[in-house]
Enzyme design. Structure first.
Site, PDB file in Angstrom:
ATOM      1  CB  SER A  47      -0.925  -0.002   1.214  1.00 38.57           C
ATOM      2  OG  SER A  47      -1.697  -1.165   1.236  1.00 38.57           O
TER       3      SER A  47
HETATM    4  N1  SAM Z   1      -0.740  -4.269   3.828  1.00 39.41           N
HETATM    5  C1  SAM Z   1      -0.125  -4.832   2.691  1.00 39.41           C
HETATM    6  C2  SAM Z   1       1.273  -4.327   2.474  1.00 39.41           C
HETATM    7  O1  SAM Z   1       1.647  -3.324   3.070  1.00 39.41           O
HETATM    8  O2  SAM Z   1       1.994  -4.944   1.695  1.00 39.41           O
HETATM    9  C3  SAM Z   1      -0.918  -4.532   1.474  1.00 39.41           C
HETATM   10  C4  SAM Z   1      -1.759  -5.623   1.102  1.00 39.41           C
HETATM   11  S1  SAM Z   1      -2.571  -5.582  -0.440  1.00 39.41           S
HETATM   12  C5  SAM Z   1      -3.143  -3.974  -0.704  1.00 39.41           C
HETATM   13  C6  SAM Z   1      -4.019  -6.482   0.060  1.00 39.41           C
HETATM   14  C7  SAM Z   1      -3.766  -7.926   0.371  1.00 39.41           C
HETATM   15  O3  SAM Z   1      -4.978  -8.512   0.805  1.00 39.41           O
HETATM   16  C8  SAM Z   1      -3.305  -8.742  -0.817  1.00 39.41           C
HETATM   17  O4  SAM Z   1      -2.079  -9.343  -0.527  1.00 39.41           O
HETATM   18  C9  SAM Z   1      -4.407  -9.780  -1.014  1.00 39.41           C
HETATM   19  O5  SAM Z   1      -3.956 -11.026  -1.455  1.00 39.41           O
HETATM   20  C10 SAM Z   1      -4.983  -9.851   0.388  1.00 39.41           C
HETATM   21  N2  SAM Z   1      -6.356 -10.374   0.483  1.00 39.41           N
HETATM   22  C11 SAM Z   1      -7.427 -10.098  -0.291  1.00 39.41           C
HETATM   23  N3  SAM Z   1      -8.520 -10.756   0.162  1.00 39.41           N
HETATM   24  C12 SAM Z   1      -8.118 -11.459   1.251  1.00 39.41           C
HETATM   25  C13 SAM Z   1      -8.777 -12.330   2.164  1.00 39.41           C
HETATM   26  N4  SAM Z   1     -10.078 -12.621   2.072  1.00 39.41           N
HETATM   27  N5  SAM Z   1      -8.058 -12.864   3.175  1.00 39.41           N
HETATM   28  C14 SAM Z   1      -6.727 -12.603   3.297  1.00 39.41           C
HETATM   29  N6  SAM Z   1      -6.049 -11.791   2.463  1.00 39.41           N
HETATM   30  C15 SAM Z   1      -6.734 -11.222   1.462  1.00 39.41           C
END
Ligand code: SAM
Length: 215
Positions: free
Chosen positions: A61
Protein backbone atom coordinates in the site's frame (compact mmCIF):
# COMPACT_ATOMS: atom_id res chain seq x y z
CA UNK A 1 22.46 2.65 -0.36
CA UNK A 2 21.32 4.68 2.64
CA UNK A 3 17.57 5.21 2.85
CA UNK A 4 17.41 7.26 6.09
CA UNK A 5 16.97 10.61 4.35
CA UNK A 6 14.31 9.31 1.88
CA UNK A 7 12.39 7.71 4.75
CA UNK A 8 12.38 11.02 6.57
CA UNK A 9 11.27 12.88 3.44
CA UNK A 10 8.49 10.34 2.87
CA UNK A 11 7.14 11.00 6.36
CA UNK A 12 7.47 14.81 6.15
CA UNK A 13 6.12 15.25 2.62
CA UNK A 14 3.56 12.46 2.26
CA UNK A 15 2.29 11.93 5.81
CA UNK A 16 2.72 14.92 8.14
CA UNK A 17 1.76 17.48 5.49
CA UNK A 18 -1.50 15.55 4.87
CA UNK A 19 -2.52 15.11 8.50
CA UNK A 20 -0.81 11.89 9.61
CA UNK A 21 0.92 13.53 12.57
CA UNK A 22 0.60 11.06 15.44
CA UNK A 23 4.19 10.91 16.73
CA UNK A 24 4.15 7.18 17.48
CA UNK A 25 3.13 6.49 13.88
CA UNK A 26 5.53 8.93 12.20
CA UNK A 27 8.42 7.69 14.35
CA UNK A 28 8.03 4.06 13.30
CA UNK A 29 7.43 4.96 9.67
CA UNK A 30 10.71 6.85 9.70
CA UNK A 31 12.39 3.73 11.01
CA UNK A 32 10.90 0.64 9.31
CA UNK A 33 12.80 -0.16 6.07
CA UNK A 34 9.99 -0.26 3.50
CA UNK A 35 12.42 -1.10 0.68
CA UNK A 36 13.11 -4.51 2.24
CA UNK A 37 9.47 -5.48 1.61
CA UNK A 38 9.69 -5.06 -2.17
CA UNK A 39 11.98 -6.75 -4.68
CA UNK A 40 15.44 -5.25 -5.11
CA UNK A 41 14.67 -3.82 -8.55
CA UNK A 42 12.07 -1.56 -6.85
CA UNK A 43 14.18 -0.38 -3.88
CA UNK A 44 14.73 3.06 -5.35
CA UNK A 45 10.96 3.56 -5.70
CA UNK A 46 10.03 2.09 -2.32
CA UNK A 47 9.46 5.48 -0.62
CA UNK A 48 7.47 7.07 -3.45
CA UNK A 49 3.89 8.24 -3.02
CA UNK A 50 2.08 5.22 -4.48
CA UNK A 51 1.57 1.46 -4.16
CA UNK A 52 4.04 -0.96 -5.79
CA UNK A 53 3.62 -4.51 -7.12
CA UNK A 54 4.54 -7.41 -4.81
CA UNK A 55 3.48 -10.39 -6.97
CA UNK A 56 0.16 -12.28 -7.39
CA UNK A 57 -1.26 -9.02 -8.87
CA UNK A 58 -1.21 -7.51 -5.36
CA UNK A 59 0.43 -4.35 -4.02
CA UNK A 60 2.26 -2.90 -1.05
CA UNK A 61 0.00 0.00 0.00
CA UNK A 62 0.87 3.67 -0.54
CA UNK A 63 2.79 5.00 2.52
CA UNK A 64 0.10 7.65 3.16
CA UNK A 65 -2.57 4.93 3.36
CA UNK A 66 -0.45 2.85 5.73
CA UNK A 67 0.00 5.93 7.94
CA UNK A 68 -3.69 6.94 7.79
CA UNK A 69 -4.94 3.45 8.64
CA UNK A 70 -2.43 2.99 11.44
CA UNK A 71 -3.19 6.39 12.97
CA UNK A 72 -6.94 5.62 12.92
CA UNK A 73 -6.38 2.48 15.01
CA UNK A 74 -4.98 4.72 17.81
CA UNK A 75 -2.69 2.00 19.18
CA UNK A 76 -1.07 2.58 22.58
CA UNK A 77 1.14 -0.51 22.82
CA UNK A 78 -0.91 -3.11 24.67
CA UNK A 79 -3.34 -4.13 21.93
CA UNK A 80 -4.05 -7.37 20.15
CA UNK A 81 -4.52 -6.57 16.46
CA UNK A 82 -5.84 -8.63 13.54
CA UNK A 83 -4.68 -7.68 10.06
CA UNK A 84 -6.46 -9.02 6.96
CA UNK A 85 -4.20 -8.97 3.89
CA UNK A 86 -0.59 -9.44 4.99
CA UNK A 87 0.67 -8.68 1.48
CA UNK A 88 4.35 -7.75 1.72
CA UNK A 89 4.30 -7.61 5.53
CA UNK A 90 5.24 -3.90 5.64
CA UNK A 91 2.00 -2.78 7.31
CA UNK A 92 2.34 -5.80 9.60
CA UNK A 93 5.76 -4.54 10.72
CA UNK A 94 4.33 -1.09 11.49
CA UNK A 95 1.58 -2.70 13.57
CA UNK A 96 4.08 -4.96 15.33
CA UNK A 97 6.01 -1.86 16.41
CA UNK A 98 2.92 -0.24 17.91
CA UNK A 99 0.84 -3.09 19.38
CA UNK A 100 1.58 -6.01 21.69
CA UNK A 101 0.57 -8.79 19.31
CA UNK A 102 -0.35 -8.94 15.65
CA UNK A 103 -2.26 -11.74 13.93
CA UNK A 104 -2.19 -11.48 10.16
CA UNK A 105 -3.97 -13.46 7.44
CA UNK A 106 -3.11 -13.57 3.72
CA UNK A 107 -4.88 -15.58 1.01
CA UNK A 108 -1.74 -16.13 -1.12
CA UNK A 109 0.73 -18.58 0.36
CA UNK A 110 3.64 -17.15 -1.67
CA UNK A 111 3.09 -13.65 -0.22
CA UNK A 112 2.64 -14.91 3.31
CA UNK A 113 5.87 -16.92 3.04
CA UNK A 114 7.89 -13.94 1.82
CA UNK A 115 6.37 -11.67 4.47
CA UNK A 116 7.19 -14.22 7.18
CA UNK A 117 10.84 -14.33 6.04
CA UNK A 118 11.13 -10.53 5.97
CA UNK A 119 9.49 -10.07 9.37
CA UNK A 120 11.70 -12.79 10.84
CA UNK A 121 14.86 -11.24 9.40
CA UNK A 122 13.91 -7.88 10.90
CA UNK A 123 13.49 -9.53 14.30
CA UNK A 124 9.73 -9.24 14.89
CA UNK A 125 8.65 -11.85 17.42
CA UNK A 126 5.10 -10.62 18.13
CA UNK A 127 3.55 -11.53 14.76
CA UNK A 128 1.59 -14.69 13.96
CA UNK A 129 0.91 -15.34 10.26
CA UNK A 130 -1.66 -17.56 8.61
CA UNK A 131 -2.77 -18.38 5.07
CA UNK A 132 -6.54 -18.36 4.50
CA UNK A 133 -9.67 -16.30 4.06
CA UNK A 134 -9.36 -13.33 6.40
CA UNK A 135 -13.08 -12.58 6.07
CA UNK A 136 -13.59 -15.39 8.56
CA UNK A 137 -11.31 -13.67 11.07
CA UNK A 138 -9.34 -15.68 13.63
CA UNK A 139 -11.86 -16.78 16.25
CA UNK A 140 -9.32 -18.61 18.41
CA UNK A 141 -7.52 -15.35 19.28
CA UNK A 142 -10.54 -13.04 19.27
CA UNK A 143 -11.75 -10.57 20.47
CA UNK A 144 -9.34 -8.01 18.98
CA UNK A 145 -8.72 -4.43 20.10
CA UNK A 146 -8.01 -3.46 16.51
CA UNK A 147 -8.77 -4.95 13.10
CA UNK A 148 -7.13 -3.62 9.96
CA UNK A 149 -8.39 -4.75 6.56
CA UNK A 150 -5.95 -3.84 3.79
CA UNK A 151 -8.20 -4.76 0.84
CA UNK A 152 -11.47 -3.22 -0.35
CA UNK A 153 -14.75 -4.83 0.74
CA UNK A 154 -18.36 -4.24 -0.40
CA UNK A 155 -19.42 -4.07 3.26
CA UNK A 156 -18.07 -4.79 6.76
CA UNK A 157 -17.70 -8.59 7.05
CA UNK A 158 -20.09 -9.60 9.84
CA UNK A 159 -17.66 -12.12 11.32
CA UNK A 160 -14.96 -9.49 11.68
CA UNK A 161 -17.32 -7.14 13.51
CA UNK A 162 -18.25 -10.00 15.87
CA UNK A 163 -14.55 -10.57 16.61
CA UNK A 164 -13.98 -6.94 17.68
CA UNK A 165 -13.67 -6.13 21.35
CA UNK A 166 -16.24 -3.76 22.86
CA UNK A 167 -14.66 -0.30 22.44
CA UNK A 168 -12.41 -1.65 19.69
CA UNK A 169 -11.64 -0.15 16.29
CA UNK A 170 -11.65 -1.52 12.77
CA UNK A 171 -10.27 0.29 9.73
CA UNK A 172 -11.52 -0.99 6.39
CA UNK A 173 -11.92 0.26 2.81
CA UNK A 174 -15.62 -0.05 1.88
CA UNK A 175 -17.13 0.48 -1.56
CA UNK A 176 -16.88 -0.80 -5.11
CA UNK A 177 -14.16 -2.99 -6.60
CA UNK A 178 -12.46 0.05 -8.22
CA UNK A 179 -12.61 2.66 -5.43
CA UNK A 180 -13.71 2.82 -1.83
CA UNK A 181 -14.04 4.99 1.29
CA UNK A 182 -11.64 4.31 4.12
CA UNK A 183 -13.97 3.75 7.07
CA UNK A 184 -13.31 3.66 10.82
CA UNK A 185 -15.68 1.32 12.64
CA UNK A 186 -16.09 1.50 16.41
CA UNK A 187 -17.98 -1.02 18.52
CA UNK A 188 -20.06 0.57 21.27
CA UNK A 189 -22.74 -1.36 23.19
CA UNK A 190 -22.41 -4.08 20.51
CA UNK A 191 -23.47 -1.53 17.88
CA UNK A 192 -21.49 -0.27 14.90
CA UNK A 193 -20.45 3.40 14.67
CA UNK A 194 -19.10 4.40 11.27
CA UNK A 195 -16.88 7.32 10.30
CA UNK A 196 -15.53 7.94 6.79
CA UNK A 197 -11.89 9.04 6.80
CA UNK A 198 -11.07 9.57 3.11
CA UNK A 199 -11.42 8.10 -0.36
CA UNK A 200 -9.07 5.27 -1.35
CA UNK A 201 -8.29 2.63 -3.97
CA UNK A 202 -7.45 -0.87 -2.76
CA UNK A 203 -7.25 -4.29 -4.39
CA UNK A 204 -10.42 -6.29 -3.68
CA UNK A 205 -10.99 -8.31 -0.52
CA UNK A 206 -11.66 -11.75 -1.96
CA UNK A 207 -13.50 -14.15 0.28
CA UNK A 208 -16.70 -15.08 2.02
CA UNK A 209 -18.98 -12.08 2.48
CA UNK A 210 -16.69 -9.94 0.26
CA UNK A 211 -15.90 -10.18 -3.48
CA UNK A 212 -16.30 -13.58 -5.09
CA UNK A 213 -13.14 -15.27 -6.27
CA UNK A 214 -12.72 -15.96 -10.02
CA UNK A 215 -10.41 -18.93 -9.36
N1 SAM B 1 -0.74 -4.27 3.83
C1 SAM B 1 -0.13 -4.83 2.69
C2 SAM B 1 1.27 -4.33 2.47
O1 SAM B 1 1.65 -3.32 3.07
O2 SAM B 1 1.99 -4.94 1.69
C3 SAM B 1 -0.92 -4.53 1.47
C4 SAM B 1 -1.76 -5.62 1.10
S1 SAM B 1 -2.57 -5.58 -0.44
C5 SAM B 1 -3.14 -3.97 -0.70
C6 SAM B 1 -4.02 -6.48 0.06
C7 SAM B 1 -3.77 -7.93 0.37
O3 SAM B 1 -4.98 -8.51 0.81
C8 SAM B 1 -3.31 -8.74 -0.82
O4 SAM B 1 -2.08 -9.34 -0.53
C9 SAM B 1 -4.41 -9.78 -1.01
O5 SAM B 1 -3.96 -11.03 -1.45
C10 SAM B 1 -4.98 -9.85 0.39
N2 SAM B 1 -6.36 -10.37 0.48
C11 SAM B 1 -7.43 -10.10 -0.29
N3 SAM B 1 -8.52 -10.76 0.16
C12 SAM B 1 -8.12 -11.46 1.25
C13 SAM B 1 -8.78 -12.33 2.16
N4 SAM B 1 -10.08 -12.62 2.07
N5 SAM B 1 -8.06 -12.86 3.18
C14 SAM B 1 -6.73 -12.60 3.30
N6 SAM B 1 -6.05 -11.79 2.46
C15 SAM B 1 -6.73 -11.22 1.46
Amino acid sequence: MNFDRVKEMMVEEQLISRGVKEPRVTKVMKRVPRHLFVEKALWERAYEDHPLPIGEEQTISQPFMVGTMTQALALQGKEKVLEIGTGSGYQTAILAELAEQVFTIERFESLSKKARENLHQLGYTNVVLRVGDGCLGWREFSPFDGILVTAGAPEVPKTLFEQMKEGGRMVIPIGGSKSQDLVLIRKKDKKMKRETLCGCVFVPLVGRGAWVTRE
